[in-house]
Design an enzyme around this catalytic site. Structure first.
Site, PDB file in Angstrom:
ATOM      1  N   SER A 189       0.944  -1.338   0.190  1.00 43.07           N
ATOM      2  CA  SER A 189      -0.032   0.080  -0.110  1.00 43.07           C
ATOM      3  C   SER A 189       0.691   1.092   0.145  1.00 43.07           C
ATOM      4  O   SER A 189       1.589   1.331   0.856  1.00 43.07           O
ATOM      5  CB  SER A 189      -0.865  -0.021   1.259  1.00 43.07           C
ATOM      6  N   HIS A 203      -1.081  -1.247  -4.252  1.00 43.55           N
ATOM      7  CA  HIS A 203      -2.437  -0.932  -3.470  1.00 43.55           C
ATOM      8  C   HIS A 203      -2.667   0.593  -3.591  1.00 43.55           C
ATOM      9  O   HIS A 203      -1.596   1.199  -2.571  1.00 43.55           O
ATOM     10  CB  HIS A 203      -2.566  -1.727  -2.359  1.00 43.55           C
ATOM     11  N   ASP A 211      -4.406   3.663  -2.059  1.00 41.50           N
ATOM     12  CA  ASP A 211      -5.569   3.961  -1.113  1.00 41.50           C
ATOM     13  C   ASP A 211      -6.152   5.375  -1.313  1.00 41.50           C
ATOM     14  O   ASP A 211      -5.295   6.473  -1.251  1.00 41.50           O
ATOM     15  CB  ASP A 211      -5.093   3.963   0.231  1.00 41.50           C
ATOM     16  N   MET A 271      -8.797   8.348  -0.046  1.00 41.53           N
ATOM     17  CA  MET A 271      -9.580   8.686   1.326  1.00 41.53           C
ATOM     18  C   MET A 271      -9.954  10.189   0.905  1.00 41.53           C
ATOM     19  O   MET A 271      -9.198  10.937   0.363  1.00 41.53           O
ATOM     20  CB  MET A 271      -8.849   8.594   2.329  1.00 41.53           C
ATOM     21  N   HIS A 291      -8.255   1.258  -4.051  1.00 44.08           N
ATOM     22  CA  HIS A 291      -8.970   0.944  -3.051  1.00 44.08           C
ATOM     23  C   HIS A 291      -9.875   2.447  -2.698  1.00 44.08           C
ATOM     24  O   HIS A 291      -9.228   3.421  -2.132  1.00 44.08           O
ATOM     25  CB  HIS A 291      -8.222   0.297  -1.899  1.00 44.08           C
ATOM     26  N   MET A 302     -11.909   4.783  -0.709  1.00 44.81           N
ATOM     27  CA  MET A 302     -12.682   4.810   0.755  1.00 44.81           C
ATOM     28  C   MET A 302     -13.278   6.311   0.537  1.00 44.81           C
ATOM     29  O   MET A 302     -12.773   7.318   1.079  1.00 44.81           O
ATOM     30  CB  MET A 302     -11.801   4.962   1.788  1.00 44.81           C
ATOM     31  N   MET A 336     -11.542  -5.829   5.017  1.00 44.09           N
ATOM     32  CA  MET A 336     -10.649  -5.079   5.855  1.00 44.09           C
ATOM     33  C   MET A 336     -10.332  -5.705   7.234  1.00 44.09           C
ATOM     34  O   MET A 336     -11.403  -6.092   7.844  1.00 44.09           O
ATOM     35  CB  MET A 336     -11.275  -3.721   6.003  1.00 44.09           C
ATOM     36  N   PHE A 357      -6.441   4.903   7.991  1.00 43.87           N
ATOM     37  CA  PHE A 357      -5.080   5.098   8.449  1.00 43.87           C
ATOM     38  C   PHE A 357      -4.128   3.805   8.464  1.00 43.87           C
ATOM     39  O   PHE A 357      -4.777   2.521   8.406  1.00 43.87           O
ATOM     40  CB  PHE A 357      -4.982   5.491   9.936  1.00 43.87           C
ATOM     41  N   GLY A 388      -0.756   1.414   9.767  1.00 44.41           N
ATOM     42  CA  GLY A 388       0.008   1.190  10.905  1.00 44.41           C
ATOM     43  C   GLY A 388      -1.122   0.761  12.301  1.00 44.41           C
ATOM     44  O   GLY A 388      -0.507   0.713  13.262  1.00 44.41           O
ATOM     45  N   ASP A 434      -6.701  -6.274   4.168  1.00 42.55           N
ATOM     46  CA  ASP A 434      -5.956  -5.136   4.102  1.00 42.55           C
ATOM     47  C   ASP A 434      -6.062  -4.896   5.701  1.00 42.55           C
ATOM     48  O   ASP A 434      -7.044  -4.410   5.903  1.00 42.55           O
ATOM     49  CB  ASP A 434      -6.803  -4.346   3.094  1.00 42.55           C
ATOM     50  N   GLY A 435      -5.028  -4.441   6.087  1.00 43.69           N
ATOM     51  CA  GLY A 435      -4.795  -3.924   7.386  1.00 43.69           C
ATOM     52  C   GLY A 435      -4.127  -4.508   8.384  1.00 43.69           C
ATOM     53  O   GLY A 435      -4.450  -5.814   8.630  1.00 43.69           O
ATOM     54  N   GLY A 436      -2.807  -4.233   9.103  1.00 37.86           N
ATOM     55  CA  GLY A 436      -2.358  -4.977  10.010  1.00 37.86           C
ATOM     56  C   GLY A 436      -1.426  -6.073   9.551  1.00 37.86           C
ATOM     57  O   GLY A 436      -1.250  -7.037  10.296  1.00 37.86           O
ATOM     58  N   SER A 495       2.841  -0.369   6.123  1.00 41.09           N
ATOM     59  CA  SER A 495       3.756   0.159   7.051  1.00 41.09           C
ATOM     60  C   SER A 495       4.679  -1.125   7.179  1.00 41.09           C
ATOM     61  O   SER A 495       6.058  -0.527   7.252  1.00 41.09           O
ATOM     62  CB  SER A 495       3.146   0.230   8.464  1.00 41.09           C
TER      63      SER A 495
END
Ligand code: DX5
Ligand code: ZN
Length: 219
Positions: free
Chosen positions: A8, A33, A35, A37, A67, A69, A138, A144, A146, A176-178, A199
């Protein structure tokens, strides 16, 4: 099952974005990816179609996974298709007519994905899974980079993998995420095949080493 590593660019250095994209792709990434927003659907503001087009104009030919959002979706989805996106995902809560938005994305020549927040029930897929090229789950609340992986997503990944298998279609399951070296194996074992990481990749010293370590965990 093909596996896809999709860094990302939210966590990239935006002052030298083209360079960051090139270096992460030459480090072995599969997709970019991207993002988007709008400070309305999510409480943060990032980049729009002009930035996607700049990457294309700069000669970047890699697969761009957008993606969205944002709310509303339709007009900007068309702009992203014109700007060179390969796949466009959106959140069902942000579109008044989900099926119409999927058609619009496909008519514009892109693959279409639907993105489900941690609190969005899998039942939103019930009548439309056949129309999709990808389901994006998600594993953090969007907005956000991280954030910490929400572990109850693992059950959801299994449920959606079963739905995809039952559909008999070739639909990708993206998470997606973490995602990092501690979480990627669980995500893979639950049934995902596309792994977004911001991250964990852009925050690492050596992108190639990190991507290789990711692949070791999912092979
Ligand atoms: C969050 C974005 C993610 C984010 C992931 O709203 O959709 O793509 O960049 O970042 P990490 O991998 O740091 O959780
Ligand atoms: Zn994302």
């Amino acid at each position: 099952m093909k596996t896809v590593i999709a860094p990302s660019i939210l966590s990239a250095n935006f002052s030298r974005l083209g360079e960051e994209v090139r270096s992460v792709m030459s480090a072995g990434a599969d997709w970019i990816h991207f993002d988007v927003m709008d400070n309305h659907y999510v409480p943060n503001l990032t980049i729009g179609p002009l930035v996607c087009k700049s990457l294309r104009d700069d000669g970047i030919k890699d697969f761009i996974d957008v993606h969205l959002m944002i709310e509303p979706v339709d007009e900007l989805a068309k702009s992203f298709a014109n700007a060179g996106a390969d796949l466009i995902s959106f959140h069902p809560e942000a579109s008044k007519h989900v099926s119409r938005t999927i058609s619009l994305i496909k008519d514009a020549g892109c693959k279409a994905g639907l993105a489900l927040n941690p609190a969005t029930p899998v039942s939103v897929l019930e009548n439309i899974i056949d129309e999709l090229d990808l389901v994006l789950l998600m594993s953090v609340n969007p907005g956000f980079g991280g954030q910490k992986f929400i572990s109850h997503t693992l059950n959801k990944i299994k449920t959606v993998r079963d739905l995809i298998n039952a559909s008999g279609k070739d639909i990708d399951l993206e998470v997606d995420g973490g995602i990092n070296l501690d979480t990627i194996a669980d995500v893979y074992n639950a049934g995902a095949n596309v792994f977004v990481a911001g991250s964990a990749i852009f925050g690492s010293e050596n992108y190639e080493e990190t991507i290789n370590d990711f692949r070791d965990k999912i092979s």
